[in-house]
Design a protein around this motif. Structure first.
Motif, short mmCIF file in Angstrom:
data_model
loop_
_atom_site.label_atom_id
_atom_site.label_comp_id
_atom_site.label_asym_id
_atom_site.label_seq_id
_atom_site.Cartn_x
_atom_site.Cartn_y
_atom_site.Cartn_z
N ASN A 104 9.80 10.10 -4.48
CA ASN A 104 9.52 11.46 -4.93
C ASN A 104 9.15 11.54 -6.40
N ASN A 105 10.09 11.24 -7.28
CA ASN A 105 9.80 11.32 -8.72
C ASN A 105 8.78 10.29 -9.15
N GLY A 106 8.69 9.20 -8.44
CA GLY A 106 7.72 8.15 -8.75
C GLY A 106 6.31 8.51 -8.32
N ALA A 107 6.15 9.60 -7.57
CA ALA A 107 4.84 10.11 -7.16
C ALA A 107 4.01 9.05 -6.44
N LYS A 108 4.66 8.38 -5.48
CA LYS A 108 3.95 7.30 -4.78
C LYS A 108 4.61 7.03 -3.44
N VAL A 109 3.91 6.29 -2.61
CA VAL A 109 4.47 5.73 -1.40
C VAL A 109 4.32 4.22 -1.50
N VAL A 110 5.43 3.51 -1.43
CA VAL A 110 5.42 2.05 -1.49
C VAL A 110 5.31 1.51 -0.07
N VAL A 111 4.36 0.61 0.14
CA VAL A 111 4.10 0.05 1.47
C VAL A 111 4.58 -1.39 1.49
N VAL A 112 5.43 -1.72 2.48
CA VAL A 112 5.98 -3.07 2.56
C VAL A 112 5.74 -3.65 3.95
N ASP A 113 5.69 -4.97 4.01
CA ASP A 113 5.58 -5.68 5.29
C ASP A 113 6.90 -5.57 6.03
N ALA A 114 6.86 -5.13 7.29
CA ALA A 114 8.09 -4.89 8.04
C ALA A 114 8.84 -6.18 8.35
N ALA A 115 8.16 -7.31 8.37
CA ALA A 115 8.83 -8.58 8.70
C ALA A 115 9.55 -9.18 7.50
N THR A 116 9.00 -8.96 6.30
CA THR A 116 9.56 -9.60 5.10
C THR A 116 10.08 -8.60 4.07
N PHE A 117 9.66 -7.37 4.16
CA PHE A 117 9.95 -6.31 3.20
C PHE A 117 9.30 -6.54 1.84
N LYS A 118 8.32 -7.42 1.78
CA LYS A 118 7.57 -7.61 0.55
C LYS A 118 6.51 -6.52 0.41
N GLN A 119 6.36 -6.02 -0.81
CA GLN A 119 5.40 -4.95 -1.06
C GLN A 119 3.98 -5.46 -0.87
N VAL A 120 3.17 -4.64 -0.18
CA VAL A 120 1.77 -5.01 0.03
C VAL A 120 0.82 -4.00 -0.60
N ALA A 121 1.29 -2.80 -0.88
CA ALA A 121 0.40 -1.78 -1.46
C ALA A 121 1.21 -0.62 -2.00
N GLU A 122 0.53 0.26 -2.72
CA GLU A 122 1.10 1.54 -3.18
C GLU A 122 0.07 2.64 -2.94
N ILE A 123 0.54 3.76 -2.47
CA ILE A 123 -0.31 4.94 -2.33
C ILE A 123 -0.01 5.85 -3.51
N LYS A 124 -0.98 6.06 -4.38
CA LYS A 124 -0.79 6.85 -5.58
C LYS A 124 -1.57 8.16 -5.48
N GLY A 125 -1.58 8.90 -6.57
CA GLY A 125 -2.30 10.17 -6.58
C GLY A 125 -1.56 11.28 -5.86
N LEU A 126 -0.24 11.18 -5.79
CA LEU A 126 0.60 12.17 -5.11
C LEU A 126 1.43 12.95 -6.14
N ALA A 127 1.94 14.09 -5.71
CA ALA A 127 2.76 14.92 -6.61
C ALA A 127 4.02 15.36 -5.88
N GLN A 128 5.13 14.74 -6.23
CA GLN A 128 6.43 14.98 -5.59
C GLN A 128 6.34 14.85 -4.07
N PRO A 129 5.95 13.68 -3.57
CA PRO A 129 5.85 13.49 -2.12
C PRO A 129 7.22 13.53 -1.45
N ARG A 130 7.24 13.98 -0.19
CA ARG A 130 8.49 14.14 0.53
C ARG A 130 8.58 13.28 1.79
N TYR A 131 7.61 13.44 2.70
CA TYR A 131 7.62 12.71 3.96
C TYR A 131 6.22 12.26 4.32
N ILE A 132 6.15 11.15 5.05
CA ILE A 132 4.86 10.65 5.53
C ILE A 132 4.89 10.64 7.05
#
Length: 367
Positions: A104-132
């Motif tokens: 939320n405060n970070g204004a992003k969605v962090v995307v991780v690999d479900a098998a390893t939980f390693k980050q693969v991407a970030e979705i930016k350009g958001l303003a106080q995001p809540r749910y996807i």
């Protein structure tokens, strides 16, 4: 760990001391390993999104392994070299072998690999995001409050490029969303800064346009669909604590929507928050307060709500484990130390408690 000594009798005391020393070192090492972070398997289980300290620090993710009953804390940091996920971790969602962490405060969605939980991407350009909410293999919607917490919208995200393609204004404080074919229903909660809204926005996913709004109770925040296809809306209401006579004051409510129209409104003594439904689609559950409430239950065919709580407590978030057929109720305790998630069967009996991080607030079931 075993040690053997073949020294002569004259060296027996020295050998015994060496054996004891190595044994103690071995025991100490084993204890240290047990205390250290374990590499989670990400078998079927439950992900818990912990918000983390308000306005500082970072959110964390807890994983409970269904097969072993073991719990792993802060799995994002463990998989990403200690990197923080950000402040505040609002919600978590799985889709197509990826896990989406809405910060939320970070204004992003962090995307991780479900098998390893390693980050693969970030979705930016958001303003106080809540749910996807993924609405197709390649597209998702993100509810966001906006920079001021009031001018809310839904961001349309391309899941191939992880970029925002379009923003659709919906109302004040959009929270949970529902998809029905090509339509998206968005609960406008009023936001977190004294705002007021009373609508469900309907968005056409094909054209990316706002079609209409349904007027429901004050500050709707969550929705679910019953066995008949009717949409039930949980509304928190509004209270001006400085002015009890404020005409905008309104109780919480449960609202039933059929064919785009509110056909039933059940006023509540408190709020309705985190509204969910059982697998049979005939029994609703909700919390009576945003920041620590009882669990209440309501059968969809009953004309009035039962005033007594289903489970008494001060729960911060509510979810459903459809694999076990159990309720998940987050206990944030003092909002500064680690909380826990309590598991109840559908008779209200406590089954277990899962240790969590600071302010557990959202869940996702991994199958």
């Amino acid at each position: 760990m075993a040690f053997f000594c073949f020294a002569k009798p004259t060296f027996s005391i020295r050998c015994t001391l060496l054996v004891l020393a190595f044994a103690l070192l071995g025991i100490s090492a084993c204890k240290d390993d047990d205390k250290g972070p374990k590499e989670p398997n990400f078998n079927p289980g439950i992900l818990i999104a912990n918000e983390g300290p308000f306005q500082n620090g970072t959110g964390t993710v807890t994983f409970w392994d269904r097969a072993t009953g073991e719990t792993s804390q802060d799995v994002f940091a463990a998989a990403n070299g200690g990197a923080p996920v950000g402040n505040i971790l609002q919600s978590v969602r799985y889709h197509n072998d990826l896990i989406y962490l809405v910060v939320n405060n970070g204004a992003k969605v962090v995307v991780v690999d479900a098998a390893t939980f390693k980050q693969v991407a970030e979705i930016k350009g958001l303003a106080q995001p809540r749910y996807i909410l993924p609405v197709s293999d390649n597209k998702a919607c993100v509810s966001q409050w906006g920079a001021d917490g009031l001018t809310g919208s839904v961001a349309i995200v391309n899941l191939n490029t992880f970029t925002v393609e379009k923003t659709i204004p919906t109302g004040s404080g959009p929270e949970h969303m529902l998809q029905a074919a090509s339509r998206l229903y968005v609960a406008n909660s009023g936001g977190g800064f004294g705002g007021i809204d009373s609508t469900i926005a309907i968005v056409d996913l094909n054209t990316g346009t706002l079609l209409s709004k349904i007027t429901v109770g004050t500050n709707p925040n969550s929705m679910t669909v019953d066995k008949t296809g009717a949409i039930w809306v949980g509304c928190s209401g509004f209270t001006d604590w400085a002015d009890p006579a404020n005409p905008l004051n309104a109780p919480g409510s449960l609202v039933k929507v059929v064919d785009g129209e509110a056909v039933l409104t059940l006023a509540l003594p408190e709020q309705a928050y985190d509204l969910i439904i059982n697998p049979a689609g005939d029994r609703l559950f909700y919390l009576s307060n945003n920041y620590g409430g009882n669990i209440h239950a309501h059968s969809i065919d009953q004309p009035t709500v039962h005033p007594a709580p289903f489970v008494a407590g001060a729960f911060y978030a509510l979810g459903f484990d459809h694999v076990e057929g159990a309720l998940l109720a987050a206990d944030a305790k003092d909002f500064q130390s680690n909380g826990e998630v309590k598991v109840f069967d559908l008779s209200g009996t406590a089954k277990r408690a899962i240790p969590a991080g600071i302010i557990p607030g959202s869940f996702w079931i991994l199958e």
